[in-house]
Design a protein around this motif. Structure first.
Motif, short mmCIF file in Angstrom:
data_model
loop_
_atom_site.label_atom_id
_atom_site.label_comp_id
_atom_site.label_asym_id
_atom_site.label_seq_id
_atom_site.Cartn_x
_atom_site.Cartn_y
_atom_site.Cartn_z
N ILE A 1 -59.48 30.83 14.53
CA ILE A 1 -58.41 31.41 13.70
C ILE A 1 -58.80 31.13 12.25
O ILE A 1 -58.97 29.97 11.88
CB ILE A 1 -57.03 30.75 14.00
N GLU A 2 -58.93 32.16 11.47
CA GLU A 2 -59.50 31.98 10.14
C GLU A 2 -58.66 31.05 9.26
O GLU A 2 -59.20 30.18 8.59
CB GLU A 2 -59.65 33.34 9.45
N GLY B 1 -51.05 39.51 12.87
CA GLY B 1 -51.83 39.88 11.68
C GLY B 1 -52.85 38.85 11.26
O GLY B 1 -53.68 39.12 10.39
N ASP B 2 -52.81 37.65 11.88
CA ASP B 2 -53.79 36.61 11.52
C ASP B 2 -55.20 37.09 11.85
O ASP B 2 -55.45 37.65 12.92
CB ASP B 2 -53.50 35.31 12.28
N ARG C 1 -57.41 41.17 14.64
CA ARG C 1 -56.19 40.51 14.17
C ARG C 1 -55.27 40.25 15.34
O ARG C 1 -55.32 40.96 16.34
CB ARG C 1 -55.48 41.38 13.14
N VAL C 2 -54.43 39.25 15.20
CA VAL C 2 -53.47 38.93 16.26
C VAL C 2 -52.47 40.09 16.38
O VAL C 2 -51.95 40.58 15.38
CB VAL C 2 -52.73 37.60 15.94
N ILE D 1 -55.34 40.31 20.92
CA ILE D 1 -56.09 40.53 19.69
C ILE D 1 -56.42 42.03 19.56
O ILE D 1 -56.95 42.64 20.49
CB ILE D 1 -57.42 39.72 19.69
N VAL D 2 -56.10 42.58 18.42
CA VAL D 2 -56.43 44.00 18.16
C VAL D 2 -57.77 44.04 17.42
O VAL D 2 -57.87 43.56 16.29
CB VAL D 2 -55.33 44.67 17.30
#
Lengths: 177, 313
Positions: B207-208, B240-241, B260-261, B276-277
């Protein structure tokens, strides 16, 4: 005779290449199965013997295109030759046996045959995937098999007309079964 | 006698033979099947690429014809010289739009630690039940199994087709760059990619914003997106993460963007999971970049990170 065989091989390869290389026929997430439609065309107009072999080789081509699936744990690629060949062989044979004496000019009959054949193909692949490839949820039958069956059936009506035009010798020959 | 019986029941014998062949090959994974399949793959990939090229040319021809028809309407109001100029400009724009992805991709910040090989997608998804991507580069171009594959894509596909050349200039904010999978099989002039959405795919991710590690697992074909699993409950994630590669699997370099989540986030008893997209839309995939990162000897000795490894360390 040789021309007929060459036309058959050409039709098989063209169906395969259209299916694997061209996205023109893709509707949303679903692609039609041209090899199944070709198998059914031969099963209806030629008979179960030709159809089961066309289904078999068409399925083998698709299985080869999947390549080896390497899950990296063993370092060896796994090949699942037969995943598509088996359902298409069974469908080619069964459709050939059952379609004797049907009205081959009726679009509705063609629609029904392709629809049920596609559903059966979906069911067989579902079980093969569950057994040989790992877990799969029954939801796949609704999200993959059913839309594909509908699409195959609608497209199949037009594709049959095209095949009847391109391969008229299939209907004219007396079945050798 | 036997020949007569065979001829009489040739359909039945053929059916039994074919079914037996399918089951034996699926159960046994026999060596003769593997080597035969590899040879067949090489031949088929050659023809697939040839047909793909022909198909692309035909599409270009049809596109050119359509564009010409549109231009023809406009041409009525213009002088002959202007018509010719417009025709030419349109043609340039079409050619530019075809190569536009690559042209912009070259200027992007691709991973600098490793060289990369651009390749064209020649085949995708031979059936609705499986996910496969085949590219037109192989061992001759230096591609090896387990090399990571990324792609660059416009966020808005409509922006790709514009007549004005200058308006086609894109900035990095218009483009997505992300991982699409890894090479799993290579022949002389083609390679197969295991996309990250495939159920066999496992990628070590991070996770960034929080730095927590997790595992990205592909799912069955009826699921569009992969799922993030084994994420610590201490990590707070929300829709969106940004998700990047962790480098922990030894295959992907650290820090490559993945996706992104999505909407689905679930807190379990021990771990969290989330949908996750992916940043790259696999349905619009035309060109990819294979990162020339070979597995190091030490990495090859250890099993890659998989769900099974984590469950039973």
């Amino acid at each position: 005779m040789i021309i007929d065989k060459a036309a058959l091989i050409l039709a098989l390869l063209l169906s395969y290449f259209i299916q694997s290389s061209v996205d023109f026929f893709k509707l949303g997430e679903i692609k039609p199965d041209f090899l199944l439609i070709l198998t059914l065309y031969y099963s209806i107009y030629k008979g179960e013997f030709s159809a089961l072999w066309i289904g078999f080789w068409g399925g083998i081509l698709q299985d080869i295109n999947l390549g080896g699936i390497d899950i990296t744990e063993t370092g060896k690629a796994k090949y699942f030759l037969g995943t598509h060949a088996l359902p298409k062989t069974i469908i080619g044979y069964t459709a050939g046996k059952l379609s004797k004496g049907i009205n081959k000019d009726s679009n509705f009959v063609i629609f029904i045959i392709i629809f049920f054949a596609s559903i059966i193909k979906g069911l067989i692949i579902f079980f093969l995937v569950a057994v040989f490839h790992g877990n799969i949820a029954a939801k796949a039958l609704i999200t993959i098999a059913l839309p594909e069956a509908l699409y195959n059936s609608v497209l199949g009506i037009f594709w049959f007309k095209l095949l009847r035009w391109a391969l008229p010798q299939v209907e004219n020959e007396k079945t050798s079964n | 006698m036997f020949l007569e019986i065979f001829k009489k029941y040739k359909s039945g014998f053929s059916l039994i033979f074919n079914i037996a062949f399918c089951f034996i090959s699926m159960f046994s994974q026999a060596k003769f099947i593997v080597s035969g399949t590899k040879s067949a793959i090489r031949v088929l990939d050659f023809f697939t690429e040839t047909l793909h090229t022909v198909g692309t040319d035909i599409t270009e021809l049809i596109d050119s014809y359509r564009s010409y028809q549109t231009l023809k309407t406009e041409r009525d109001a213009l002088r002959k010289e202007m018509e010719q100029t417009k025709n030419l400009r349109l043609r340039i724009a079409q050619l530019e739009s075809e190569n536009f992805g690559l042209r912009n991709q070259l200027g992007l910040s691709l991973p600098k630690d490793y060289p990369y090989i651009p390749a064209e997608v020649i085949s995708q998804d031979p059936d609705n039940w499986f996910r496969t991507i085949i590219i037109n580069k192989g061992t001759e171009d230096g591609i090896l199994p387990y090399m990571p594959v990324i792609a660059v894509q416009t966020k808005n596909p409509i922006k790709k087709i514009q007549n004005n050349f200058e308006e086609n200039e894109l900035t990095e904010s218009d483009l997505n760059q992300g991982v699409i999978g890894k090479v799993i099989q290579v022949s002389k002039s083609s390679a197969r990619i295991l996309p990250l959405v495939d159920k066999y795919s496992r990628i070590g991710i991070q996770i960034e914003k929080s730095g927590f590690w997790a595992l990205l697992i592909g799912r069955n074909p009826y699921h569009k997106n992969p799922i993030l699993e084994y994420l610590s409950l201490n990590s707070v994630i929300e829709k969106g993460d940004q998700i990047v590669t962790s480098g922990g699997d030894g295959i992907f370099p650290k820090g490559l963007p993945i996706g992104r989540v999505g909407d689905f986030i679930e807190r379990g008893a021990n771990f969290q999971k989330a949908e996750i997209v992916p940043l790259i839309d696999l349905h619009r995939l035309e060109y990819v970049f294979v990162i020339k990162k070979e597995l190091k000897e030490m990495e090859q000795k250890f099993k890659p990170l998989t769900a099974e490894n984590i469950e039973s360390p």
